[in-house]
Design an enzyme around this catalytic site. Sequence first.
Site, PDB file in Angstrom:
ATOM      1  CD  GLU A 271      -3.234  -0.974   0.396  1.00  0.00           C
ATOM      2  OE1 GLU A 271      -3.761   0.135   0.451  1.00  0.00           O
ATOM      3  OE2 GLU A 271      -3.710  -1.934  -0.262  1.00  0.00           O
TER       4      GLU A 271
ATOM      5  CG  HIS B 287      -3.181   2.503   4.732  1.00  0.00           C
ATOM      6  ND1 HIS B 287      -4.002   3.327   4.009  1.00  0.00           N
ATOM      7  CD2 HIS B 287      -2.977   1.414   3.968  1.00  0.00           C
ATOM      8  CE1 HIS B 287      -4.277   2.767   2.845  1.00  0.00           C
ATOM      9  NE2 HIS B 287      -3.684   1.602   2.794  1.00  0.00           N
TER      10      HIS B 287
ATOM     11  CB  CYS C 255      -4.661   9.820   2.902  1.00  0.00           C
ATOM     12  SG  CYS C 255      -5.017   8.888   4.364  1.00  0.00           S
TER      13      CYS C 255
HETATM   14  O1  SUG Z   1      -7.719   2.890   0.511  1.00  0.00           O
HETATM   15  N1  SUG Z   1     -10.528   4.972   0.737  1.00  0.00           N
HETATM   16  C1  SUG Z   1      -9.099   4.815   0.755  1.00  0.00           C
HETATM   17  C2  SUG Z   1      -8.487   5.746   1.756  1.00  0.00           C
HETATM   18  C3  SUG Z   1      -6.998   5.747   1.671  1.00  0.00           C
HETATM   19  C4  SUG Z   1      -6.356   6.513   2.758  1.00  0.00           C
HETATM   20  N2  SUG Z   1      -4.951   6.455   2.626  1.00  0.00           N
HETATM   21  C5  SUG Z   1      -4.066   6.426   3.634  1.00  0.00           C
HETATM   22  N3  SUG Z   1      -4.411   6.151   4.874  1.00  0.00           N
HETATM   23  N4  SUG Z   1      -2.827   6.603   3.337  1.00  0.00           N
HETATM   24  C6  SUG Z   1      -8.715   3.366   1.068  1.00  0.00           C
HETATM   25  O2  SUG Z   1      -9.416   2.729   1.856  1.00  0.00           O
HETATM   26  C7  SUG Z   1     -12.749   4.590  -0.133  1.00  0.00           C
HETATM   27  C8  SUG Z   1     -13.389   4.636  -1.484  1.00  0.00           C
HETATM   28  C9  SUG Z   1     -14.863   4.442  -1.436  1.00  0.00           C
HETATM   29  O3  SUG Z   1     -15.360   3.724  -0.572  1.00  0.00           O
HETATM   30  O4  SUG Z   1     -15.544   5.012  -2.349  1.00  0.00           O
HETATM   31  C10 SUG Z   1     -11.247   4.423  -0.234  1.00  0.00           C
HETATM   32  O5  SUG Z   1     -10.757   3.825  -1.162  1.00  0.00           O
END
Ligand code: SUG
Length: 442
Positions: free
Chosen positions: A177, A249, A370
């Site tokens: 990730e 994460h 993020c």
């Molecule tokens: O991968 N949300 C992302 C959020 C990522 C956050 N990144 C970090 N913490 N670095 C994920 O879960 C949700 C999309 C949706 O449900 O439409 C989403 O992909």
Amino acid sequence: MSSTETLEVNFDGLIGPSHNYGGMSDGNLASQTNAGDVSNPREAALQGLEKMRMLVRAGFVQGVLPPLERPNLGFLVDAGFGGSDADIVAAAAKNAPALLKSAYSASSMWTANAATISPSADTQDGRLHLTAANLSSMLHRSIEHPETTASLASIFEDEEAFAVHAALPMHADFADEGAANHVRLSAQHGESGVELFVYGREAGESVNGFPARQTRLACDAVVWSHGLNDKRTVLARQSKTAINAGAFHNDVVCVGTLDTLFFHEHAFEDTQTTLSDLRKAAEGLFELKPVMVPDAEVPLADAIKSYLFNSQLLQWPGEDRLVLLAPMETQETASTRAYCERLVQGNGPIGRVQYVDVRQSMRNGGGPACLRLRVVMTPEERAACHQGVLLDEARIDALQAVVRDTYRDRLATADLADPAFVNECLIAREGLLRVLDLEKLI
Ligand code: SUG
């Protein structure tokens, strides 16, 4: 800030026109809670760009990564749908709405997940290494990496300065990730540092509860391909408690920069070993300054709800101590607000907390941290990368003008079935790419 220094450049993800609440990320509480709500892509993109503007005004070098092409019609064709663009969308909407949501996801906005970066001061060949993350754990994210690699290769094109690696093998054993599970610590950005990689499971291990999205093998593979020094590298396991509380994460419970590691008591499976490994790896380079937030002061659930740790920890021009750029939700949560007030009154390494509004992204589980990919760059590397993605206020204005002209201010899941939306998204992205001089990605 001096142009002769090595700096941390943040490349924020420019939020795309199809930003929506798809409810697609198991283990990400915000994504699950807000599933099906109506989003506002225009406001989302403007919020992100205002965050970038704030940092440009403060004197930071600020970069941006363009949104990926959405809908990803190639993905829908691979999934069995054919005909014209309108036919593909209509068939997917009827037979597989979840696949249509994946094809439309604007998830590339969270550029902390785009790649893992090792600055040139840490690598054997003296180049800056970037490995696109395969994001294999979530279907809608697993389709990002080919375009992410292409985008990084266009921006970091000079092979004498940069090494862009394609994603690791697309298998659960290599689940990666990107920088969301990676922290680089150093005395100064330009000096050789210590790289901390955090994993949630071993390859082949099955875990109960929410998905552990990063494997130890993926961390190893990045260490090998970037040519990192084993002695300056630490691998640590994320705590199961944190994952099962919604820290999908490590960057939901930990952030670090320079000599400072700011983290929750329950971030790591074995905190003492992690800290002693870091101290050993940092020997002769710097003295680690850990700032551990006790659960008694900020319960894990509050840390995750408020995204206290999903903040940018920045060496703000003109300030002696670090600044935590935290989401508004941290100010609105009683325990985290009180903690931040105490934190800055103390004499530790963090001297100020600034709050920023990125609510549209937050409602999908993406805070300030993020939304950015940190790339430590020497002056020569900054000069060698594609200049169109380095922002000044005029370019931010131009991007905002495209957003105001082309983005919707309301998007419900049902709207993804609208055949006219395909072209709207393409036109919006083309406008943004032109501002960034990246027409070759059209
Ligand atoms: O991968 N949300 C992302 C959020 C990522 C956050 N990144 C970090 N913490 N670095 C994920 O879960 C949700 C999309 C949706 O449900 O439409 C989403 O992909």
